[in-house]
Write a protein that holds these residues in place. Sequence first.
Motif, PDB file in Angstrom:
ATOM      1  N   ARG A  35      -3.013   2.542   0.197  1.00  0.00           N
ATOM      2  CA  ARG A  35      -2.781   1.768   1.434  1.00  0.00           C
ATOM      3  C   ARG A  35      -2.092   2.652   2.466  1.00  0.00           C
ATOM      4  NH1 ARG A  35      -2.385  -2.611  -2.336  1.00  0.00           N
ATOM      5  NH2 ARG A  35      -3.859  -4.125  -1.571  1.00  0.00           N
ATOM      6  N   THR A  95       1.961  -8.480  -1.969  1.00  0.00           N
ATOM      7  CA  THR A  95       3.296  -8.338  -1.347  1.00  0.00           C
ATOM      8  C   THR A  95       4.436  -8.676  -2.317  1.00  0.00           C
ATOM      9  OG1 THR A  95       3.333 -10.547  -0.339  1.00  0.00           O
ATOM     10  CG2 THR A  95       2.435  -8.775   1.011  1.00  0.00           C
ATOM     11  N   PRO A 131      -0.848   1.074  -3.749  1.00  0.00           N
ATOM     12  CA  PRO A 131       0.108   1.253  -2.645  1.00  0.00           C
ATOM     13  C   PRO A 131      -0.066   2.624  -1.980  1.00  0.00           C
ATOM     14  CG  PRO A 131       1.221   0.543  -4.655  1.00  0.00           C
ATOM     15  CD  PRO A 131      -0.197   0.766  -5.022  1.00  0.00           C
ATOM     16  N   THR A 164       5.613  -1.112  -0.468  1.00  0.00           N
ATOM     17  CA  THR A 164       4.420  -1.177   0.383  1.00  0.00           C
ATOM     18  C   THR A 164       4.115  -2.618   0.786  1.00  0.00           C
ATOM     19  OG1 THR A 164       3.638   0.761  -0.770  1.00  0.00           O
ATOM     20  CG2 THR A 164       2.020  -0.354   0.563  1.00  0.00           C
ATOM     21  N   GLY A 165       4.516  -3.559  -0.067  1.00  0.00           N
ATOM     22  CA  GLY A 165       4.319  -4.973   0.261  1.00  0.00           C
ATOM     23  C   GLY A 165       5.060  -5.320   1.549  1.00  0.00           C
TER      24      GLY A 165
HETATM   25  S1  SF4 Z   1       3.235  -5.227  -2.990  1.00  0.00           S
HETATM   26 FE1  SF4 Z   1       2.162  -5.437  -4.960  1.00  0.00          FE
HETATM   27  S2  SF4 Z   1      -0.014  -5.582  -4.434  1.00  0.00           S
HETATM   28 FE2  SF4 Z   1       1.047  -4.809  -2.601  1.00  0.00          FE
HETATM   29  S3  SF4 Z   1       0.925  -2.606  -2.799  1.00  0.00           S
HETATM   30 FE3  SF4 Z   1       2.876  -3.172  -3.741  1.00  0.00          FE
HETATM   31  S4  SF4 Z   1       2.412  -3.448  -5.933  1.00  0.00           S
HETATM   32 FE4  SF4 Z   1       0.426  -3.430  -4.817  1.00  0.00          FE
END
Ligand code: SF4
Length: 941
Positions: A565, A602, A562, A616-617
């Motif tokens: 990202r 997600t 995350p 972050t999802g």
């Molecule tokens: S939603 Fe899940 S897969 Fe996506 S960044 Fe968060 S922990 Fe990682």
Amino acid sequence: MLTANYQQLKDILSERIPSKRIITNPLQLLAYGTDASFYRLIPKIVVQVHTEEEAIEVIRQTARLNIPVTYRAAGTSLSGQAISDSVLMVATHEWRKYTILDDDAAKIKLQPGITGARANIYLQPFGRKIGPDPASINAAMIGGIAANNASGMCCGTAQNSYKTIADIRIVLYDGTVLDTSDEQSKKDFVAKHPEIIAGIEELRDKIKADSILEERIRHKFKIKNTTGYSINALVDYEDPFDIIKHLMIGSEGTLAFISDLTYHTVIDEKYKACALMIFETIELACEAVPLLRESPVSAVELLDRDSIRSVDNDPDAPDYFRTMPETACVLLVEIQANEKSEMDAKEAAIRKAVESIPTIQPYRFTSDPKEYSFNWKARKGLLSSVGGLRKTGTSCIIEDVAFPVPRLAEACIAIKQLFKKYEYHDAVLFGHALEGNLHLTFSQDFSTPREVKRYADMMDELADIVVNKFDGSLKAEHGTGRNMAPYVEKEWGEAAYKIMVRIKDIFDPNKLINPGVIINENPKIHLENLKPLPGVDEIVDKCMECGFCEPNCVAEGLTLSPRQRIVIAREISRLKVAGEDPARLKQMLHDAKYYSDETCATDGLCGLVCPVKIDTGKFVKEIRHQEASDTAKKVAGYIGSHMAGTTSMARGGLNFVHFVHSILGDTLMGSIASTMRTLSFKTIPKWNKDMPKGARKIKDTVVNEGQPDKVVYFPSCINRSMGKSKGYEKDDVELTEKTKELLQRAGFTIIYPEGLNDLCCGMAFSSKGLKEEGSRKSKELEAALLKASEDGKYPVLFDMSPCFYTFHEAYENKKLKIYDPIEFMLDFVMPKLQVKHPREVVTVFPVCSVKKIGMETKLMELAKLCSKEVAFVQSNCCGFAGDRGFTYPELNKHGQRHLNEQIPSSCKDGYSTSRTCEIGMSEYSDINFKSIFYLIDEVTK
Ligand code: SF4
Ligand SMILES: Cc1cc2nc3c(=O)[nH]c(=O)nc-3n(C[C@H](O)[C@H](O)[C@H](O)COP(=O)(O)OP(=O)(O)OC[C@H]3O[C@@H](n4cnc5c(N)ncnc54)[C@H](O)[C@@H]3O)c2cc1C
Ligand code: SF4
């Protein structure tokens, strides 16, 4: 484009290390260029090593080619010591082996990729834990905890890595391995590197001959200190191997690579209580600290008035948080003991010790879970309060200084004046009072030269106050890194600094191991390579890049975590705004599609552990929403409005595939399906042997009429489409039938919502960013459930946890009483049934929504009613991610890579509460997973 020597390194390493673990893709390099500090360096190559042999190879080859290398564990460092613009060697994923030593777990041997929290889970059954307890313990790993000599609220200087290390295994700059627990290894080392032993002995003797220096070293380590090297090793120990192992602690990866480390463990006391002592002034609070230090306390945390103000809006905060005087100061005092009587005795001793110092109001030691956790939440939440309130684009800085305890009050006042002078109005001051350790947390803009200068001037003056006025430590816990490197000599003086420079020479003669950290000639290094934090989206703008979310992310290590990202999104945003390097921006956008978007499950588990609650999802879903084409939205609308037809088609398709599979068998079917998937450029979903048959259409409206207990049963669209898989028992029925049987046996009248075949919670749409259709479907479901339950008169049972969670987040009419499958079984069904033949052992997997809704303990409780032994899978998300496992099976495979090792060999069956997750789990383990309803039915029949 790599320069010749880096290309050569890459080529050579590729002969021994799989090339997918030698990263040179610009997007991933940028992602790894971040740690929790406010510095950024982008590595040229990232190598994920899995074994000591691989680490030795990287170390040897970088040395041969004269290329610098930096070691990385969890990257939660705050002083810029875990980043590199050369080679970053990441030793995390496969570095998870541990050995509990001695019958009573008095020692534990750990590899560097184990988090501190996990080490404590291994020790828990023995009532023990590791000594170091940084606040980052859930994410920070042993390699980093030891290399930073990290410490926290309870461990002080008595139980840190320096004090509790038993042995260490290290790889030196030329690939030589030294294991201090192995006599032969020590002998070989003496023969191979006599100059290192001689160098250490010379330094030891030099200090011994200089009583002023010796005394200075002893004096400075009476309080916490991580500025420079742990040169107390040279005065505390005689034997060169004892000195070497202690020098490695706090060396911030600049002397050698740690392959494993053995700690003496400490007692994890059973009873805990804490009290908030409120004093009229900081001076009075600090007067109490030396008295508390002499009494049997486990921790004393100081919180200044501004700290309290930042949490006084919390609904659990007591009223006096808002009314205490402006001058007030709070001490949070913790007692721990293994016996209740010992707790009482400790409390009495503490009260007596501080009775001469008045508090504003009487204080009370509490072990009431709610109060106890609020008190600590108030302390631990301070970072999030400052981090969460700061302006977009600013960094959240946590300075970490220590003062001699008798002068703590004076120091607090001096620091507060400093913040006032430099106008850091959001600064709060808190810390570990027993050690004189204060954390100064504030926000800082680094986007203009004026702001950088403000920070530089403040830091110079801070150094002056800490060193010249109080002879304190500029870094108490967080390590020197690049942030304090310019001030090491200032703090220690020339003689001690020269010892440190010599230590670096002895262990790293070529200056290639994490160069620039701790020892750095550049007086401005703390102001260079500052990380930009441009605004992206309010969902993620508060991100501090701390890395706490990484252990919870299923994609971490496969594509991006995350934090990574967010780093990528920030860079894309920066490039867009700056209008610079369009080619790089284009490439980033292209690569981000797979790395950032498509491989995010997600599931939102990242948000559970984020100090500023970033999911972050949710951010990824927002991107999916922005990028969803009009056609996709139209298709979603069509599918949503024709759900009955869609599920019917799915049932037909599954039945057809199942029929072909039954004829062809696993192997032939697998190879045909895989070829078709390849030929379709992966647009055809991945087939696996656990793909179910189609389910039978539900035609029921009301079943078992006339019972006093009624339940509305909402079978999810997935369970309405998917029937039994290959691994199910012959006489098993599909889940919707099984649920009906179970509820009937428990004496319920079952009501099915009207228009069931058209209903859906909306998750299938919203997880793909098609939020309009997702929301329309959940509203439609809400109306149907309200009607079926006669306006909330009867409970509503969901048979999949993810659908329950999606609806739980979306529904508005709180008259509805909705239940997750676990809670409903535990509270409504189990009391009406009798467990007649419990299983010997089962495995259960809490899917993401179970974790998010806090239902893990209940799942365990439910499973324990049905089986004598329960193995609880610890992996975070399974990676199936709704239906993503069909299209991005690598995510599912990565998420399940540690599944099999958690299943006891005698266990034959696994249970969960999500059908698609169960398909993935069955594929990547040696057992079959299905709904826990089957287990309940079997043991109660
Ligand atoms: S939603 Fe899940 S897969 Fe996506 S960044 Fe968060 S922990 Fe990682
Ligand atoms: C919000 C927040 C709170 C924090 N609270 C605390 C706290 O209470 N107390 C505290 O002390 N710290 C704290 N920290 C700082 C940090 O979390 C700790 O220092 C932690 O121990 C670092 O561990 P890591 O696994 O993240 O190591 P990394 O950051 O990856 O690395 C740390 C150092 O160790 C080196 N290293 C890593 N692995 C190895 C290895 N195998 N061999 C040799 N060297 C290696 C690296 O090169 C680097 O210099 C906090 C950080 C954050 C973001
Ligand atoms: S998302 Fe939260 S936990 Fe993750 S790095 Fe950012 S602030 Fe830290």
